[in-house]
Design a protein around this motif. Structure first.
Motif, PDB file in Angstrom:
ATOM      1  N   MET A   1       0.825  -1.200   0.000  1.00 32.69           N
ATOM      2  CA  MET A   1       0.000   0.000   0.000  1.00 32.69           C
ATOM      3  C   MET A   1       0.864   1.257   0.000  1.00 32.69           C
TER       4      MET A   1
ATOM      5  N   GLY B   1       2.013   2.179  -3.311  1.00 29.62           N
ATOM      6  CA  GLY B   1       1.030   2.656  -4.274  1.00 29.62           C
ATOM      7  C   GLY B   1      -0.036   1.661  -4.665  1.00 29.62           C
ATOM      8  N   ALA B   2      -0.098   0.494  -3.977  1.00 24.84           N
ATOM      9  CA  ALA B   2      -1.177  -0.445  -4.279  1.00 24.84           C
ATOM     10  C   ALA B   2      -2.482   0.135  -3.752  1.00 24.84           C
ATOM     11  N   THR B   3      -3.511   0.117  -4.579  1.00 24.51           N
ATOM     12  CA  THR B   3      -4.820   0.616  -4.142  1.00 24.51           C
ATOM     13  C   THR B   3      -5.539  -0.519  -3.408  1.00 24.51           C
ATOM     14  N   PRO B   4      -6.591  -0.176  -2.658  1.00 25.85           N
ATOM     15  CA  PRO B   4      -7.369  -1.250  -2.011  1.00 25.85           C
ATOM     16  C   PRO B   4      -7.813  -2.308  -3.021  1.00 25.85           C
ATOM     17  N   GLN B   5      -8.154  -1.869  -4.239  1.00 25.71           N
ATOM     18  CA  GLN B   5      -8.582  -2.847  -5.251  1.00 25.71           C
ATOM     19  C   GLN B   5      -7.447  -3.798  -5.632  1.00 25.71           C
ATOM     20  N   ASP B   6      -6.224  -3.254  -5.710  1.00 21.66           N
ATOM     21  CA  ASP B   6      -5.081  -4.120  -6.028  1.00 21.66           C
ATOM     22  C   ASP B   6      -4.946  -5.222  -4.984  1.00 21.66           C
TER      23      ASP B   6
END
Lengths: 252, 403
Positions: free
Chosen positions: B313, B316-321
């Protein structure tokens, strides 16, 4: 326009019914290419400031503009994009993914990039280049547990650099290293503004680390109590802006 | 992106091989059961229908009694030679009719006794009706029947059971009296429309058996039509003839039932269909258990990897990722279980083929494989959703600090 503009930022927590002001009206300007140390004792609010600056946390009130964009209004997904594009993190305990090679670890931020996605080949090439910058080109296929602490932190720095972010946020980057390795890592970090054109913000409680930076911001009880550049207080203009912001907060 | 997510999920599963295997056991057993049972049921269905089809579309039989109207029938319904003769002479499309019933008796030869032999008293027309002829000697004729001759035609397996070396011409004891073996039926694997094995039966003239008191119950008639064009019309004509020979007044229910080959086929189809659905219901429970196993292990996995989630996170990982990553892993777990289950189930059906004689090689219809795939994957998706959502909702700061 400054790279970082904090205007009267508050961050409060509730702890056992009591409101804790971790950031108590902080106003700051940090320009692109600066090398800044944020210092303070534990509990001074420097970790909270780091989290807010890193878009990992949002202010309770106040405005935070990063590279011209007001990030205090963004949702989780947008914040993730901002972190990905704008910020490179270096953590005290390295925070590498243990099962992946150095190269894969370094390439990770590029994987989560939405705009201008690179092909796997291009990502690998960029990661290899970043590893070259930190002097670990020959360790690309090693896993974190096959590397020393200093090497792991270099991998982490390469990972922070690979996405070409505006700034590097380093949280106690030498806290888990011996003094010799600490010096090497510090050398690497303080050279970045000049060599890579990146803004570097180091959060630390060690005065020796702060001495290596051009600007020192000292926090105490959630407030900025000292802001000096090469030992001299900030120019009057910035200080005035800060006073003004604080005054505005007092009106209501 | 999806390739990396897939690779990451695979890596995670491979790194916890044993755990993944144990987790998916529920799915493996569920899918195995589907595949094995579907394959076996299809095999049984295949055997039975191919034998029924061997009887030909022109085959039908009449049984006495009518379960849907037992109370209205006053007389004791009976199907006998007279009925057979009446149908034979009055319905044009009938090729042959034969009275028939079965009986279980001991057959003795010298000191040897074989108990519980299926006895089929019938008429001389039996071979044409059943498509089953003698291999040695001869079948009894209409005269034998009328004269109540004590002759018997036996199946090849019974020849063996009795230990007969030259069967034709020997004398065996049936109903306590001597019978002459006049023929041996040709080998015809399997069972007849009533479930008796052809090769182990003894066939005797109908009237002989009746005279010796072998007949209990109303008996039945075997009928072979000479055309398969209009089975329904022929059935209706047979019904009219029987109503008249039984003196059933108009409006009263039949005291017999006519069963055609197509009805038999659809009955078998219904039974196998029911069996399949029962199994699918049981399997549903197994998959539910398997799904809970997946959910459990995914929750453990999310907890174990909290810090990794925080790192991703921060980068840069989004919650969707994050959601996608764990959902893909759960789905993959389900699918892996499904694939293993398909193979194990196939193996089990092969064992059935090797153990049961005359069982066809496993035939697994494509729909069963697709069903297994879709089911195991959707179990993964459904039960992976909650753990994945928990991972996606993590706060990056807390996740990074998690030890």
């Amino acid at each position: 326009m400054s790279l970082i503009e904090l205007d009267d930022v508050y961050r409060t927590y509730e702890m056992g019914g009591e409101v804790v002001r971790a950031l108590d009206g902080v106003s700051l300007r940090i320009e692109a290419g600066e090398l800044v140390a944020i210092i303070g004792q534990s509990g001074s609010g420097k970790s909270t400031l780091m989290n807010v600056l890193g878009c990992l946390d949002s202010p309770t009130s106040g405005r935070y503009a990063l590279a011209g964009q007001d990030v205090s209004v963004l949702d989780d997904e947008q914040l993730a994009h901002v972190r990905n594009r704008t910020i490179g993190f270096v953590f005290q305990s390295f925070h590498l993914l243990p099962r992946q090679t150095a190269l894969e670890n370094v390439a990770l931020p590029l994987l989560y990039r939405r705009e201008g996605r690179l092909t796997p080949k291009a990502r690998e090439a960029a990661a290899q280049e970043a590893l070259g910058i930190v002097g670990l080109a020959d360790r690309a296929l090693h896993r974190p547990n096959e590397m020393s602490g200093g090497q792991r932190q270099r991998v982490a720095i390469a990972r922070a650099l690979v996405g070409k972010p505006h700034m590097i946020l380093a949280d106690e980057p030498t806290g888990n290293l011996d003094s010799k390795t600490s010096l090497e890592i510090l050398d690497l970090l303080v050279a970045l503004p000049e060599e890579q054109g990146r803004t570097v913000i180091i959060v630390t409680h060690e005065p020796e680390v702060a001495e290596r930076c051009h600007r020192t911001i000292r926090l105490l009880d959630g407030k900025v109590v000292e802001d000096t550049r090469d030992g001299t207080p900030l120019p009057e203009k910035a200080a005035a802006a800060e006073r003004e912001a604080r005054g505005a907060a007092h009106v209501d | 992106m999806w390739i990396e997510i897939l690779r990451e999920a695979l890596r995670s599963i491979v790194q916890n091989r044993l755990r993944a295997f144990l987790t998916t056991l529920g799915i493996i057993f569920g899918v195995m059961a589907v595949i094995a049972v579907v394959s076996i049921v299809q095999g049984v269905f295949f055997i039975y229908t191919s034998q029924l089809e061997g009887l030909g579309a022109g085959f039908l039989f009449v049984v006495s009694g009518n379960p849907s109207a037992t109370k209205q029938i006053k007389t004791r319904p009976e199907l006998d030679d007279e009925d057979a003769d009446a149908i034979q002479s009055r319905v044009e499309t009938v090729l042959a009719t034969s009275p028939f019933f079965f009986d279980r008796r001991a057959v003795q030869f010298r000191g040897q006794t074989v108990f519980d032999v299926v006895l089929m008293p019938t008429s001389a027309r039996y071979p044409e009706i059943q498509n089953h002829y003698v291999d040695q000697g001869r079948f009894f004729n209409a005269f034998d029947d009328k004269a109540k001759s004590r002759v018997v035609v036996i199946g090849p397996d019974l020849v063996e059971d009795l230990g007969l070396i030259r069967p034709v011409g020997t004398t065996v004891r049936l109903y306590g009296v001597p019978f002459e073996v006049i023929g041996v039926m040709e080998q015809k694997d399997g069972i007849n429309a009533f479930g008796q094995p052809f090769d182990r039966a003894a066939i005797v003239p109908h009237q002989t058996a009746v005279s010796l008191g072998g007949k209990r119950g109303g008996g039945m008639l075997l009928v072979k039509l000479n055309t398969t064009d209009d089975v329904e019309r022929s059935t209706e004509e047979i019904r009219r003839v029987l109503r008249s020979t039984h003196n059933i007044p108009p409006g009263d229910p039949d005291d017999f039932q006519i069963v055609t080959q197509s009805e038999l086929l659809s009955t078998v189809g219904n039974i196998t269909g029911i069996a399949t659905w029962v199994v699918i219901a049981i399997v549903g429970v197994a998959l539910l258990v398997g799904g809970i196993g997946i959910m459990n292990i995914m929750l453990v996995s999310v907890t174990e990897r909290t810090r990794e989630i925080g790192i991703r996170m921060a980068l840069g990982a989004t919650p969707q990722d994050i959601l996608a990553q764990f959902l893909v892993e759960a789905t993959l777990l389900g699918l892996v279980g499904g694939v293993i289950g398909i193979f194990v189930g196939y193996g089990v059906s092969w064992i059935a083929t090797l153990v049961v004689p005359d069982f066809p090689p496993p035939y697994i219809p494509l729909w069963a494989i697709l069903l297994a795939f879709v089911f195991s994957a959707s179990v993964g998706v459904v039960f992976g959703l909650y753990p994945a959502a928990r991972a996606a909702r993590l706060n990056p700061i807390d996740a990074l600090r998690y030890e």
